[in-house]
Motif scaffolding. Sequence first.
Motif, short mmCIF file in Angstrom:
data_model
loop_
_atom_site.label_atom_id
_atom_site.label_comp_id
_atom_site.label_asym_id
_atom_site.label_seq_id
_atom_site.Cartn_x
_atom_site.Cartn_y
_atom_site.Cartn_z
N PHE A 220 0.85 -1.19 0.00
CA PHE A 220 0.00 0.00 0.00
C PHE A 220 0.88 1.24 0.00
N SER A 221 0.28 2.41 -0.02
CA SER A 221 1.04 3.66 0.01
C SER A 221 1.50 3.98 1.43
N ASP A 222 2.33 5.00 1.57
CA ASP A 222 2.93 5.35 2.86
C ASP A 222 1.90 5.42 3.98
N THR A 223 2.20 4.76 5.09
CA THR A 223 1.27 4.66 6.21
C THR A 223 2.03 4.83 7.52
N ASP A 224 1.48 5.66 8.41
CA ASP A 224 2.08 5.87 9.72
C ASP A 224 1.67 4.80 10.72
N ILE A 225 0.38 4.43 10.69
CA ILE A 225 -0.17 3.53 11.71
C ILE A 225 -0.95 2.41 11.05
N ILE A 226 -0.69 1.18 11.48
CA ILE A 226 -1.53 0.03 11.13
C ILE A 226 -2.18 -0.44 12.43
N SER A 227 -3.50 -0.59 12.41
CA SER A 227 -4.19 -1.03 13.62
C SER A 227 -5.06 -2.24 13.33
N MET A 228 -5.25 -3.07 14.33
CA MET A 228 -6.24 -4.14 14.28
C MET A 228 -7.34 -3.77 15.27
N ASP A 229 -8.58 -3.79 14.80
CA ASP A 229 -9.71 -3.29 15.59
C ASP A 229 -10.82 -4.32 15.63
N LEU A 230 -11.51 -4.39 16.77
CA LEU A 230 -12.63 -5.32 16.96
C LEU A 230 -13.76 -4.57 17.65
N TRP A 231 -15.00 -4.69 17.09
CA TRP A 231 -16.13 -4.01 17.72
C TRP A 231 -17.44 -4.74 17.45
N TYR A 232 -18.45 -4.37 18.27
CA TYR A 232 -19.81 -4.88 18.11
C TYR A 232 -20.58 -3.86 17.28
N ASP A 233 -20.98 -4.25 16.07
CA ASP A 233 -21.53 -3.30 15.09
C ASP A 233 -23.06 -3.25 15.17
N ALA A 234 -23.55 -2.91 16.37
CA ALA A 234 -25.00 -2.79 16.59
C ALA A 234 -25.19 -1.93 17.83
N ALA A 235 -26.46 -1.81 18.27
CA ALA A 235 -26.75 -0.99 19.44
C ALA A 235 -26.04 -1.55 20.67
N LEU A 236 -25.78 -0.68 21.64
CA LEU A 236 -25.08 -1.05 22.86
C LEU A 236 -25.71 -2.30 23.48
N ALA A 237 -24.89 -3.32 23.72
CA ALA A 237 -25.41 -4.58 24.25
C ALA A 237 -24.39 -5.21 25.18
N LEU A 238 -24.88 -6.04 26.11
CA LEU A 238 -24.05 -6.72 27.08
C LEU A 238 -23.46 -7.98 26.46
N TYR A 239 -22.16 -8.15 26.61
CA TYR A 239 -21.52 -9.38 26.16
C TYR A 239 -21.47 -10.35 27.33
N THR A 240 -22.15 -11.48 27.20
CA THR A 240 -22.27 -12.43 28.29
C THR A 240 -21.38 -13.66 28.12
N GLY A 241 -20.69 -13.75 27.00
CA GLY A 241 -19.78 -14.87 26.80
C GLY A 241 -18.55 -14.76 27.68
N GLU A 242 -17.72 -15.80 27.66
CA GLU A 242 -16.50 -15.81 28.44
C GLU A 242 -15.43 -14.97 27.74
N THR A 243 -14.61 -14.32 28.54
CA THR A 243 -13.46 -13.61 27.97
C THR A 243 -12.54 -14.62 27.29
N GLY A 244 -12.28 -14.42 26.03
CA GLY A 244 -11.45 -15.34 25.26
C GLY A 244 -12.24 -16.15 24.24
N ASP A 245 -13.59 -16.18 24.39
CA ASP A 245 -14.39 -16.91 23.40
C ASP A 245 -14.44 -16.16 22.07
N VAL A 246 -14.64 -14.86 22.14
CA VAL A 246 -14.62 -14.00 20.96
C VAL A 246 -13.25 -13.36 20.88
N TYR A 247 -12.64 -13.40 19.70
CA TYR A 247 -11.29 -12.86 19.61
C TYR A 247 -10.94 -12.50 18.17
N PHE A 248 -9.88 -11.71 18.06
CA PHE A 248 -9.27 -11.36 16.77
C PHE A 248 -7.77 -11.34 17.02
N ARG A 249 -7.01 -12.15 16.29
CA ARG A 249 -5.57 -12.18 16.51
C ARG A 249 -4.83 -12.42 15.20
#
Length: 591
Positions: A220-249
């Motif tokens: 790609f062209s010159d870039t200062d920052i590369i980021s990896m991002d994870l989000w819930y793409d809907a209205a504010l909601a409670l995540y009830t799963g275990e920490t580590g079940d949902v992930y991005f790596r």
Amino acid sequence: MMKIYEYAISLLNPATNAMVANLSKRAFDIDVSIDALTFRIRALADEPAVYLDNPPAMHAIVRRSDGKRFVFRVNTPALETNNILLFECFNLIACLDDDEACVQWSTMDDANWLPVGKERVSNRAEELHEFGSECPSIYPKKDERFSIGFIGSKALQVPSGATRKQRVMQCDFEFRAPTNWTGVIQRSDAAFGFLARILTITGSGAGAGTIVNGALCEAFSDTDIISMDLWYDAALALYTGETGDVYFRIKNWRVAASSANMVNTVTTTAAITAGANRTVTLAAMANVYVGQRLVFESTTTATGAVNSESVVVKSKTATTFIADFTKNHAIGSTVKGIVITDKEIIEDALANLRTLNPNCGLSAAKMLIVNSGEDQEERTWINESYRKLLDDLAVDTDYVYGVDREGRLYYRPRGTYARAWASSRTNITMKRPLDKLYNSIRAAYQSAKGVLVQTAYSTNSVSTLLYGITRRKTVKVDTTNASLAGAARTYALNDSKNRNAQIDVVPQRLTDMSGGVYPLDEIEPGDTITITDLPASFSETNLRKFIVAEQSIDASAGTGTITPQEPIPTVEHYLANLTDIGPAQDTRRIR
């Protein structure tokens, strides 16, 4: 007396290309070598002020009577007693100290990925996520609320003030999340202003969701920052799963500042089926090497991840390589991989130096900068001189560098263009220092938990019996692997177990291997000299034939001295090429 050439010296202002003075008939005590020049003149009444009252940078031009020309930088003019001016001048390699390198050419270090909080970007929520230490990864915390306003993010940013920015990324990725979750890898400017996405994955299924894994290698062209991002793409909601079940790596990642030499080709001949030891034929094999990780069918979407994967080259020929595959690939599948060469790093350094000081005397010619074939996987310099940059590259490859008499920067294998000479009627001073003898060595390293570990001493009994003394030394090894530390101990012991002879040599007659007589001035560092008339007591082979490290000519006295090159310690080369990412892995690159 040994025959030498005559030398004519003049001073030049490189900024104006105007001669400052012709000192050919006035210079005395002339001592010249490839690396340096010193000489004196008897100053005229007003001359000291010319050279000592804030003088401009000057070049000393040396013309030898055989027509060859040398250029040196005048470093230190000094006024001595009796109105004598001493000039100390350096080879133009000194130009490498004029500027600092601030650049991250290539990195694979997980520690460079840092969590991003709301203090940097308003919708980042560092406190609602956990970030794995084993690889760049993001995990939403159980019983926290998420939406597009609460993003988990880790970022890799180029060093502040860097002369180059990020231009290519390679990685394996794994994403697991249910519907409405999104993971992206994206590019931003230095203020986190969005530029473009590299990868987008959306979750699917219920519960913890469906696992998506694949690989990418994208420029790609010159870039200062590369980021990896994870989000819930809907209205504010409670995540009830275990920490580590949902992930991005991401794993096996690499980011570099150039895509100029990357592998970017396609498969030919036949489709590839999943399995071990599959033979692959590529349209081009340039820059493919054993141990390299290559990405097949690089993707930027979850759909493409079905076919994408990275593999490691196990062996290769001129037209094919062998690797293990977990997925099938059709004929014409893309194959990509990051490669950074020492040649492109040095060419960039040369361009920067000439831009800063156009009249420094360095030539723009690049033909003497030779690619070693080593992929420069982890290369970052922060505010270090370009000489340090070349030092680091040269020690890893056993190359040498310098500036030749035409002002051309060279970087090449040791011994390139070396000539062979014979010397007779040679004055030799021989010595055997004790302080470099170490015949009992141990290695110090760290355990996987960071605790200091030291091996037992390994002692060479033949050496202790021969010399009647035991001398101990500890070698520090940057590893967590006991086997690598043990190998370093062995190399160090082999390097230092003998009380090696050292010699100073003053040849009185120099010939080529055909018997033609030459002046001593013709010898250059890297040449080989065979001494033909040593007495029987000089039994060591390396005293009869050796490589020249330095050559110095006393033009006023008509004499010269050469300094033999000491053997390069094998432990230094071993340690320079050793990188360690775990207690059971040796990741030294073997070509």
